[in-house]
Design a protein around this motif. Structure first.
Motif, PDB file in Angstrom:
ATOM      1  N   ILE A 162       0.827  -1.214   0.000  1.00  0.00           N
ATOM      2  CA  ILE A 162       0.000   0.000   0.000  1.00  0.00           C
ATOM      3  C   ILE A 162       0.859   1.261   0.000  1.00  0.00           C
ATOM      4  N   THR A 163       2.127   1.116   0.389  1.00  0.00           N
ATOM      5  CA  THR A 163       3.035   2.267   0.413  1.00  0.00           C
ATOM      6  C   THR A 163       3.763   2.460  -0.900  1.00  0.00           C
TER       7      THR A 163
ATOM      8  N   TRP B 243      -3.269  -0.867  -6.669  1.00  0.00           N
ATOM      9  CA  TRP B 243      -2.740  -0.188  -5.482  1.00  0.00           C
ATOM     10  C   TRP B 243      -2.867   1.318  -5.594  1.00  0.00           C
TER      11      TRP B 243
ATOM     12  N   ARG C 179      -4.843   3.510  -2.776  1.00  0.00           N
ATOM     13  CA  ARG C 179      -4.283   4.703  -2.128  1.00  0.00           C
ATOM     14  C   ARG C 179      -5.176   5.912  -2.362  1.00  0.00           C
TER      15      ARG C 179
ATOM     16  N   ASN D  17      -6.740   7.951   0.634  1.00  0.00           N
ATOM     17  CA  ASN D  17      -6.354   9.346   0.800  1.00  0.00           C
ATOM     18  C   ASN D  17      -7.538  10.292   0.623  1.00  0.00           C
TER      19      ASN D  17
END
Length: 394
Positions: free
Chosen positions: A354-355, A362, A366, A370
């Motif tokens: 996820i980063t 993905w 995100r 966000n």
């Protein structure tokens, strides 16, 4: 802390490794009346950059095991954590967390060992395992004979190789942990603690957390990089410059990121074990599998291993003759342990994906996350502004 004299010793359980897993297990078994030998190459644990903070759920595991009274004097307790996301203040979390120096914590646990469990200082040179007795020969010639051998050696490989058990890498150089002191005394801080998450996938930064240990402010940063990268070398050379560029929104709160110590780094790979189902020996904690420290589940996973072993399996095993592999297998198949290990590995992979992942799935995840966070930030700001309006205004 006492040290055992050399010489043949017969015990119920021999534990190799006096880290967190081994020391707590030895304490619990001794308090239950078991005869235990605890072996480690060093009487005093060396300074080591490892876990430096746990949450309330992990402290509850210490309470369940009855060792919280040993742990609490060794930690710094704090609450009120300012959380930053998307380059903005996101929330103030009111939850208890507990910070510590890993070496001091382990030495404190060793000092609290029951007197009937002195640490046998020495290196294990030979290991013979079987369905009834386990025999350890130390480098100085000392011999320990046990019904059960527990390997709690963490990342160390020498004992595993001696027994013939293989570590399997699931994700090599999965993440990098970094730790350093800020040149900011706790008494001069206007905040209890800060957590700031990375903003861009390209930065490969999970988050920075700043918290007190004693009277100093400590920082841990978790990134998905390797020790050999130029980025890592640049960070170690000038962490203040890079932190101000990465996270300018919290620079003022963190003493402008002036650093007061060298940057320590620890590369972490995700691993598991194969060939471990054998007579007379059980592997626990990081000696069995390793997860990523970024999600903060490692110590909890280790304590679940210790809890299930001391409260469920070892008492059952010692009730009947023998210590064959099928008996030991009950621990590896324990649904509580299996669920803990699976969850730890799952969140380790997810936190990195996820980063850093740039695939469509993905990116959408995100964006969804966000967007929800941005709406929460806007909603909070609007609630904050609402009471300031003049009476009669729409």
């Amino acid at each position: 802390m006492t040290t055992a004299a050399a010489g043949p010793t017969e015990v119920d359980v021999a534990i190799i490794g006096a880290g967190m897993a081994g020391t707590t297990l030895a304490t619990l078994l001794a308090n239950a009346g078991r005869k235990v030998a605890l072996i480690d190459p060093h009487r005093v644990h060396h300074d080591e950059f490892r876990a430096e903070k746990i949450g309330a759920d992990q402290m509850q595991l210490f309470e369940k095991l009855g060792i919280d009274k040993m742990v609490m004097p060794l930690v710094t307790r704090f609450t009120d954590i300012d959380v930053f996301r998307l380059g903005q203040f996101f929330a103030r979390e009111k939850k208890w967390e507990y910070a510590f120096s890993y070496g001091r914590l382990i030495n404190g646990l060793r000092d609290a060992l029951p007197p009937q469990v002195p640490i046998t200082v020495g290196k294990v040179a030979e290991v013979s395992t079987g369905p009834d007795r386990q025999r350890l020969v130390l480098a100085d010639g000392g011999v320990i004979d046990a019904r059960l051998l527990v390997v709690a050696t963490g990342h160390s490989e020498s004992v595993r190789r001696t027994i013939g058990v293989e570590r399997v890498e699931l994700s090599k150089a999965h993440s990098l942990s970094m730790g350093f002191d800020l040149a900011l005394a706790r008494r001069d801080c206007a905040f209890g603690a800060v957590t700031c998450y990375g903003k861009r996938a390209s930065d490969r930064v999970a988050y920075l957390t700043v918290f007190p240990i004693g009277d100093k402010m400590r920082a841990n940063m978790f990134v998905y990089r390797t020790v050999a990268e130029q980025w890592t070398r640049d960070f170690r050379a000038d962490p203040q410059k890079m932190l101000r560029e990465l996270m300018p929104e919290i620079a003022a709160q963190c003493g402008n990121f002036e650093v007061a110590s060298p940057v320590e780094v620890r590369q972490v790979s995700l691993t598991t074990t194969q060939g471990h189902r054998r007579d007379g020996v059980v592997f626990i904690g990081d000696a069995f599998s390793t997860t990523c420290p970024t999600p903060g589940v490692g110590i909890g996973r280790v304590m679940i291993d210790v809890d299930q072993l001391h409260s469920v399996h070892i008492p059952r095993w010692l009730e009947t003759p023998g210590m064959a592999a099928d008996k030991i297998g009950a621990f590896y198949d324990d649904p509580v342990k299996v669920a803990s290990d699976k969850a730890g590995m799952r969140v380790s992979f997810y936190a990195k994906q996820i980063t850093t992942e740039t695939g469509l799935e993905w990116r959408v995840r995100r964006l969804r996350n966000n967007t929800a966070r941005q709406l929460m930030i806007i909603g909070r700001k609007m609630r904050h502004l609402g009471p300031r309006r003049e009476p009669g205004m729409a």
